[in-house]
Design a protein around this motif. Structure first.
Motif, PDB file in Angstrom:
ATOM      1  N   ASN A  34      -0.872  -6.511  -4.683  1.00  0.00           N
ATOM      2  CA  ASN A  34      -0.857  -5.528  -3.595  1.00  0.00           C
ATOM      3  C   ASN A  34      -1.720  -4.313  -3.922  1.00  0.00           C
ATOM      4  OD1 ASN A  34       0.707  -6.697  -1.544  1.00  0.00           O
ATOM      5  ND2 ASN A  34       2.612  -6.183  -2.611  1.00  0.00           N
ATOM      6  N   ASN A  35      -1.742  -3.934  -5.202  1.00  0.00           N
ATOM      7  CA  ASN A  35      -2.583  -2.799  -5.588  1.00  0.00           C
ATOM      8  C   ASN A  35      -4.065  -3.158  -5.544  1.00  0.00           C
ATOM      9  OD1 ASN A  35      -0.398  -1.180  -5.889  1.00  0.00           O
ATOM     10  ND2 ASN A  35      -0.269  -1.408  -8.116  1.00  0.00           N
ATOM     11  N   GLU A  75       3.177  -6.703  -7.411  1.00  0.00           N
ATOM     12  CA  GLU A  75       2.666  -5.332  -7.452  1.00  0.00           C
ATOM     13  C   GLU A  75       1.164  -5.311  -7.722  1.00  0.00           C
ATOM     14  OE1 GLU A  75       3.536  -2.854 -10.906  1.00  0.00           O
ATOM     15  OE2 GLU A  75       3.793  -1.138  -9.567  1.00  0.00           O
ATOM     16  N   LYS A  96       4.551  -4.883   0.346  1.00  0.00           N
ATOM     17  CA  LYS A  96       4.513  -3.852  -0.707  1.00  0.00           C
ATOM     18  C   LYS A  96       5.916  -3.442  -1.161  1.00  0.00           C
ATOM     19  CE  LYS A  96       0.092  -3.613   0.693  1.00  0.00           C
ATOM     20  NZ  LYS A  96      -0.353  -4.537   1.745  1.00  0.00           N
ATOM     21  N   ASN A 122       6.965  -4.875  -4.588  1.00  0.00           N
ATOM     22  CA  ASN A 122       6.329  -4.518  -5.849  1.00  0.00           C
ATOM     23  C   ASN A 122       7.422  -4.247  -6.891  1.00  0.00           C
ATOM     24  OD1 ASN A 122       3.913  -4.567  -4.489  1.00  0.00           O
ATOM     25  ND2 ASN A 122       3.582  -2.344  -4.494  1.00  0.00           N
ATOM     26  N   PRO A 131      -4.955  -4.552  -1.212  1.00  0.00           N
ATOM     27  CA  PRO A 131      -3.945  -4.060  -0.261  1.00  0.00           C
ATOM     28  C   PRO A 131      -4.075  -4.671   1.132  1.00  0.00           C
ATOM     29  CG  PRO A 131      -5.606  -2.373  -0.723  1.00  0.00           C
ATOM     30  CD  PRO A 131      -5.834  -3.492  -1.701  1.00  0.00           C
TER      31      PRO A 131
END
Ligand code: GCU
Length: 422
Positions: free
Chosen positions: A305-306, A302, A317, A320, A309
Motif C-alpha cells: 500500500n505504501n 503495508e 489501507k 496495514n 497506493p
C-alpha cells in the motif's frame, strides 16, 4: 538551532526501512476466514449454496476491502480491426490489431489489442489473453506490430527513451510470451499494454479509464471502496474478452486469462469477477494476488500500500499491519474461480512473492472445488521444484527468479490442453 532540532526529530520520526520477513519460524499464527461459512455463521454445503450465496458475499468483501468496486454501469465498447496480416511470422500466423474504444466512442479512451492466431488449424481456436508491461511490440520482434505510442517508464534496457518506445524496444519481452510455442500448440494469443488502460503511477488515473469514466470526467476524490488501478486493468481484460467473443476465429468460451506479477494479481481479479473467463492463470502474483496476506512473508499489505497506493482501494489501507482484521484472504480469491480451472505458479528465488503462501492459498481453496466434485491439487504438501501438480487447481514452483519463462508456458499449455480441450 531550532532548525537542526527539527531536522533531527524528522530523522528520528522516519519509519525504519522495511525489512521483509523470510523466516518461516517468524510467520505469525493466523486463522483464515472459512470460504464455506456464510457471514451469518451457517455452513455452505452445496455447490448451489456456494454459487447463490457465499460466492456473492466473498466477491463483495473483495470489492469493499481489497480491490474496490467498478462503476455500476460502464459503457459498451466498440471495436475496429485496424490491421490483419494472414502471412505473419513467416506464414505461420495471422496477426490482427484491434482498437477497443472503451467509452464506445471513437474519440474516447481506447486500448490496442494485438492478436496472433495459428494458421492451418480448425477455427475457432481457444486463446490466452494477458496484459503486458511494455507495449504490444515487446512481445515479439515481428516488425508488423504497431509500436505503442503511449507513455511508458524510461528504460535503456527496454528501448524506452523520453517515455516513448523506440524501434529498439521490439521483442524485448519475447521470452515472456513464447508466441511461436503457443501458436504451435493451437492457441491464439491476445495482449494489451496495461498502460492503455491506466498509467501505473499514483497520479496515473488522471490519464486513464478512471477519469474517462467518472461522471464529470474529472473526478478528484475516490470513495474508500472505489476501484483502484488493478480494478481498471481487470476491467480492461473483460472488455478485451467482449471483443474476443465476437471474433469468429476465436472460441470466446475457451479464453484463459493470464498475468505476471502485478498483472497476475490483475488476472486473478479479472477471473474472479468475470465468469466468462474459462481458465485463470497467476504467474508469480504474490501479495494481493495468490499469496496469503496473513503470513506477512516477503511483501506485506503495508508495504504494498505504501509503494503502490493506487493499486488497491482506500479501504485496503486499513489492513496495514492489521492483516488479521481482513475479512478475506487470498485463498478465497482463488476459490472464486471455482469450478473453473485455475493455475498458480511460483518461482523459487521469488521470495518477495511468498511461494509457500501462494501454494497454501490454492490448498485452502480446495474445499470449494470439492463441492463441485472437482479434483484440487492432489497433494498435501508443497511439491518440490519443477514438479507441477494438480487437477482443476494447478500449481508449480520452478527454479529461478521472478519472471515468466518457457517452462511456465509449457505448464500452462499442458493445463489448457487438459481443460480447454482441443
Ligand atoms: C513489485 C511489487 C509486487 C509486484 C511486482 C511486479 O515487486 O512489490 O507486488 O508483483 O512489483 O509487478 O513486478
Amino acid at each position: 538551532m531550532t532548525l537542526s532540532l527539527a531536522c533531527l526529530s524528522a530523522e528520528a520520526q522516519r519509519p525504519p526501512a522495511f525489512q521483509p520477513n523470510y523466516d518461516e519460524a517468524q510467520v505469525p499464527a493466523y486463522t483464515l476466514p472459512d470460504p464455506l461459512v456464510l457471514a451469518d455463521g451457517r455452513p455452505v454445503k452445496t455447490a448451489r449454496a456456494w454459487r447463490t450465496k457465499r460466492r456473492t458475499e466473498i466477491l463483495e468483501l473483495f470489492q469493499t476491502h481489497v480491490y474496490g468496486r467498478n462503476p455500476v454501469r460502464t459503457p459498451k465498447p466498440s471495436f475496429e480491426v485496424t490491421s490483419t496480416d494472414r502471412l505473419a511470422l513467416g506464414g505461420k500466423a495471422t496477426r490482427k490489431e484491434v482498437s477497443v474504444f472503451l467509452t464506445g466512442r471513437k474519440d474516447g479512451t481506447k486500448m490496442d489489442l494485438l492478436i496472433y492466431l495459428p494458421n492451418d488449424v480448425k477455427k475457432p481456436v481457444p486463446a490466452f489473453l494477458g496484459l503486458n508491461f511494455y507495449g504490444n511490440h515487446t512481445i515479439h520482434s515481428d516488425p508488423g506490430i504497431t509500436l505503442s505510442p503511449q507513455w511508458m517508464r524510461d528504460s535503456a534496457e527496454l528501448g524506452v527513451v523520453n517515455n516513448r518506445a523506440t524501434e529498439a524496444a521490439r521483442g524485448k519481452r519475447a521470452s515472456r510470451w513464447q508466441v511461436e510455442t503457443i501458436l504451435a500448440r493451437g492457441y491464439a494469443l491476445a495482449t494489451i499494454y496495461y498502460g492503455d488502460l491506466e498509467p501505473d503511477s499514483a497520479e496515473g488515473w488522471k490519464q486513464g479509464v478512471r477519469a474517462a469514466l467518472s461522471p464529470d470526467g474529472a473526478k478528484t476524490e475516490f470513495a474508500p471502496d472505489d476501484w483502484g488501478a488493478i480494478g481498471v486493468w481487470a476491467w480492461g481484460l473483460s472488455r478485451a474478452l467482449d471483443y474476443l467473443e465476437q471474433d469468429r476465429e476465436i472460441d470466446g468460451k475457451r479464453v484463459a486469462v493470464m498475468g505476471h506479477s502485478r498483472l497476475g494479481k490483475t488476472s486473478l481479479w479479472a477471473g474472479a469477477q468475470d465468469e466468462r473467463f474459462a481458465m485463470v492463470i497467476s504467474n508469480d502474483s504474490g501479495c494481493g494476488g495468490a499469496a496469503l496476506s496473513r503470513r506477512q512473508f516477503g511483501e506485506t499489505v503495508e508495504r504494498i500500500n505504501n509503494s503502490f497506493p493506487h493499486w488497491f482501494c482506500g479501504n485496503f489501507k486499513k489492513y496495514n499491519r492489521n492483516e488479521a482484521a481482513l475479512p478475506v484472504d487470498q485463498h478465497q480469491l482463488i476459490a472464486l474461480m471455482a469450478p473453473r480451472p485455475v493455475y498458480v505458479a511460483s518461482a523459487e528465488e521469488d521470495r518477495w512473492a511468498d511461494p509457500r503462501g501462494e501454494f497454501l492459498a490454492t490448498k485452502h481453496a480446495e474445499p470449494v472445488y470439492r463441492l463441485f466434485r472437482k479434483g484440487g491439487l492432489g497433494v498435501a504438501e508443497m511439491p518440490p521444484v519443477n514438479q507441477p501438480v494438480g487437477d482443476t487447481i494447478g500449481y508449480h514452483i520452478r527454479t529461478g527468479a521472478h519472471d515468466v519463462t518457457a517452462y511456465d508456458w509449457e505448464q500452462y499449455l499442458n493445463f489448457a490442453d487438459r481443460h480447454l480441450g482441443k
